[in-house]
Design a protein around this motif. Sequence first.
Motif, PDB file in Angstrom:
ATOM      1  N   LEU A  55      41.642  54.185  50.582  1.00 46.25           N
ATOM      2  CA  LEU A  55      41.809  54.299  49.134  1.00 46.25           C
ATOM      3  C   LEU A  55      41.701  52.905  48.535  1.00 46.25           C
ATOM      4  N   ARG A  56      40.757  52.736  47.620  1.00 42.80           N
ATOM      5  CA  ARG A  56      40.604  51.455  46.918  1.00 42.80           C
ATOM      6  C   ARG A  56      41.226  51.604  45.549  1.00 42.80           C
ATOM      7  N   ILE A  57      42.097  50.683  45.224  1.00 45.93           N
ATOM      8  CA  ILE A  57      42.876  50.807  43.987  1.00 45.93           C
ATOM      9  C   ILE A  57      42.546  49.638  43.067  1.00 45.93           C
ATOM     10  N   SER A  58      41.981  49.941  41.903  1.00 47.26           N
ATOM     11  CA  SER A  58      41.707  48.884  40.929  1.00 47.26           C
ATOM     12  C   SER A  58      42.977  48.676  40.111  1.00 47.26           C
ATOM     13  N   VAL A  59      43.563  47.478  40.203  1.00 46.91           N
ATOM     14  CA  VAL A  59      44.842  47.249  39.521  1.00 46.91           C
ATOM     15  C   VAL A  59      44.669  46.605  38.151  1.00 46.91           C
ATOM     16  N   THR A  60      43.468  46.147  37.852  1.00 42.43           N
ATOM     17  CA  THR A  60      43.173  45.634  36.511  1.00 42.43           C
ATOM     18  C   THR A  60      41.662  45.659  36.300  1.00 42.43           C
ATOM     19  N   ASP A  61      41.245  45.867  35.043  1.00 41.32           N
ATOM     20  CA  ASP A  61      39.803  45.814  34.764  1.00 41.32           C
ATOM     21  C   ASP A  61      39.412  44.427  34.248  1.00 41.32           C
ATOM     22  N   ARG A  62      40.382  43.496  34.238  1.00 38.16           N
ATOM     23  CA  ARG A  62      40.091  42.142  33.751  1.00 38.16           C
ATOM     24  C   ARG A  62      39.750  41.207  34.903  1.00 38.16           C
ATOM     25  N   CYS A  63      38.989  40.185  34.590  1.00 40.88           N
ATOM     26  CA  CYS A  63      38.643  39.214  35.621  1.00 40.88           C
ATOM     27  C   CYS A  63      38.536  37.835  34.981  1.00 40.88           C
ATOM     28  N   ASN A  64      38.845  36.802  35.763  1.00 42.83           N
ATOM     29  CA  ASN A  64      38.705  35.435  35.251  1.00 42.83           C
ATOM     30  C   ASN A  64      37.320  34.856  35.564  1.00 42.83           C
ATOM     31  N   PHE A  65      36.460  35.607  36.255  1.00 38.34           N
ATOM     32  CA  PHE A  65      35.065  35.228  36.474  1.00 38.34           C
ATOM     33  C   PHE A  65      34.178  36.143  35.628  1.00 38.34           C
ATOM     34  N   ARG A  66      32.948  35.726  35.447  1.00 38.73           N
ATOM     35  CA  ARG A  66      31.967  36.584  34.769  1.00 38.73           C
ATOM     36  C   ARG A  66      30.698  36.617  35.623  1.00 38.73           C
ATOM     37  N   LEU A 111      43.581  46.714  47.467  1.00 33.09           N
ATOM     38  CA  LEU A 111      43.764  46.420  46.044  1.00 33.09           C
ATOM     39  C   LEU A 111      42.580  45.604  45.570  1.00 33.09           C
ATOM     40  N   THR A 112      42.050  45.987  44.418  1.00 38.52           N
ATOM     41  CA  THR A 112      40.871  45.310  43.936  1.00 38.52           C
ATOM     42  C   THR A 112      40.863  45.385  42.414  1.00 38.52           C
ATOM     43  N   GLY A 113      39.702  45.184  41.805  1.00 33.42           N
ATOM     44  CA  GLY A 113      39.645  45.212  40.348  1.00 33.42           C
ATOM     45  C   GLY A 113      38.213  45.071  39.895  1.00 33.42           C
ATOM     46  N   GLY A 114      38.055  44.398  38.825  1.00 33.84           N
ATOM     47  CA  GLY A 114      38.710  43.264  38.183  1.00 33.84           C
ATOM     48  C   GLY A 114      39.240  42.286  39.242  1.00 33.84           C
ATOM     49  N   GLU A 115      40.023  41.358  38.787  1.00 35.59           N
ATOM     50  CA  GLU A 115      40.615  40.401  39.733  1.00 35.59           C
ATOM     51  C   GLU A 115      42.078  40.784  39.960  1.00 35.59           C
ATOM     52  N   PRO A 116      42.403  41.314  41.151  1.00 36.87           N
ATOM     53  CA  PRO A 116      43.752  41.846  41.365  1.00 36.87           C
ATOM     54  C   PRO A 116      44.868  40.809  41.230  1.00 36.87           C
ATOM     55  N   LEU A 117      44.544  39.537  41.490  1.00 38.01           N
ATOM     56  CA  LEU A 117      45.613  38.535  41.402  1.00 38.01           C
ATOM     57  C   LEU A 117      45.980  38.205  39.952  1.00 38.01           C
ATOM     58  N   LEU A 308      40.502  54.682  43.049  1.00 37.21           N
ATOM     59  CA  LEU A 308      41.398  54.978  41.932  1.00 37.21           C
ATOM     60  C   LEU A 308      41.177  53.901  40.873  1.00 37.21           C
ATOM     61  N   SER A 309      40.739  54.326  39.683  1.00 40.81           N
ATOM     62  CA  SER A 309      40.455  53.342  38.637  1.00 40.81           C
ATOM     63  C   SER A 309      41.766  52.807  38.061  1.00 40.81           C
ATOM     64  N   THR A 310      41.620  51.745  37.271  1.00 40.59           N
ATOM     65  CA  THR A 310      42.786  51.076  36.684  1.00 40.59           C
ATOM     66  C   THR A 310      43.652  52.041  35.871  1.00 40.59           C
ATOM     67  N   ASP A 311      43.004  53.020  35.229  1.00 37.48           N
ATOM     68  CA  ASP A 311      43.766  53.960  34.407  1.00 37.48           C
ATOM     69  C   ASP A 311      43.960  55.315  35.107  1.00 37.48           C
ATOM     70  N   GLY A 312      43.846  55.304  36.427  1.00 42.89           N
ATOM     71  CA  GLY A 312      44.262  56.493  37.178  1.00 42.89           C
ATOM     72  C   GLY A 312      43.250  57.597  37.331  1.00 42.89           C
ATOM     73  N   LYS A 313      41.967  57.277  37.212  1.00 46.35           N
ATOM     74  CA  LYS A 313      40.965  58.323  37.470  1.00 46.35           C
ATOM     75  C   LYS A 313      40.502  58.203  38.918  1.00 46.35           C
ATOM     76  N   LEU A 314      40.336  59.342  39.538  1.00 43.89           N
ATOM     77  CA  LEU A 314      39.921  59.353  40.940  1.00 43.89           C
ATOM     78  C   LEU A 314      38.408  59.539  41.022  1.00 43.89           C
ATOM     79  N   TYR A 315      37.745  58.610  41.682  1.00 39.44           N
ATOM     80  CA  TYR A 315      36.287  58.685  41.899  1.00 39.44           C
ATOM     81  C   TYR A 315      36.047  58.827  43.393  1.00 39.44           C
TER      82      TYR A 315
END
Length: 375
Positions: A55-66, A111-117, A308-315
Amino acid sequence: MDANRFMATIIPVTDLRAASRREALERLVRAAAAESAHVATGELLDARGRPVRDLRISVTDRCNFRCVYCMPKEIFGAEHPFLPRSELLTFEEITRIARVFVGHGVTKLRLTGGEPLLRRNIERLIEMLAKLGDVDLTLTTNGALLAKKARGLRDAGLTRVTVSLDSLDDATFRAMNDVDFPVAKVLAGIDAAAAAGLDPVKVNMVVKRGTNEASIVPMARHFKGSGHIVRFIEYMDVGATNGWRMDDVVSAAEIVRAIDAELPLESVDANYSGEVAERWRYRDGSGEIGVIASVTQAFCSDCTRARLSTDGKLYTCLFGTDGFDLRALVRESASDVALGNAVAAIWRQRSDRYSEIRTAETARASKVEMSYIGG
Ligand code: SAM
């Protein structure tokens, strides 16, 4: 509804066209969730016989890189509507959903994202997930904050870490992350992770033609003998914003050929069925590399990953267009049995195999962005 009747209702869903399939799935999952007892027991397999293991869990959709191939600045600029805090799954909600997946056979949480840290108090979430039992608990990061956080992550219960690094050449790397971030700080993060016991560190390098293919061999040489494992990733058509073209893909075969010509390699068997990276080791015994050939050698047939997306949708596919809203169930006070039934219903009708049917046309479809669904 008994398990057999329930299973019988699943079959037609996979035969329907997209819009009606979405509605039918919604009805099916809701019906499963409304059952007060488990509707399905035994090993959970999808419509192609694949179990769920990761299960890969996106904990934020934000990132400090582009990164130009993932969150290009033109799209993810100052005006981009990132999710408000109330939309994010809480740590308690994430842990609850993860527990349900572990009950269905998941042994690896990433845990992933976005940037999880960037997610505040991520260490607390790791502590909560570490209590779920015998799971491999890992995290993928761009490494920018890793030097500072590695020890705390390890103490919280993280098992290992994967760090993305696309070049050792500073100018190339700064151009690819597009926020002028230097290589040296990511290398310091990798060292800190190893010192904290989060090793072997996996280092992910996405290879994009005309951008960083000259960095392949230097990257392999730098980490050869270090104990860390570089994984070269074919540039993929995730999301709909990176302007992907097949011509930009440097194939895994080409990558292996380039390294082998200077640092001789031999292939190694997979560690387990469903492993994403194809493994190669140096003939002189000084370590191994991996290549992830999701474009040129699709590995859908043994894909065991849910996201699992940041807002709880399962893909059920990285290249998905629709996710099922598990957060709605959780926030409607669904019981653990109801959640478990919903997840089982979604997984059992899964038949995705996007990478096996990819064409230039599918690449243009409006797929969800990787920063939101989790890389
Ligand atoms: N921010 C974290 C990081 O940089 O590792 C985690 C999220 S990032 C989306 C996860 C991984 O996906 C990274 O290794 C990144 O390089 C990879 N990635 C992103 N877009 C990609 C693409 N179009 N093709 C291949 N890999 C990609």
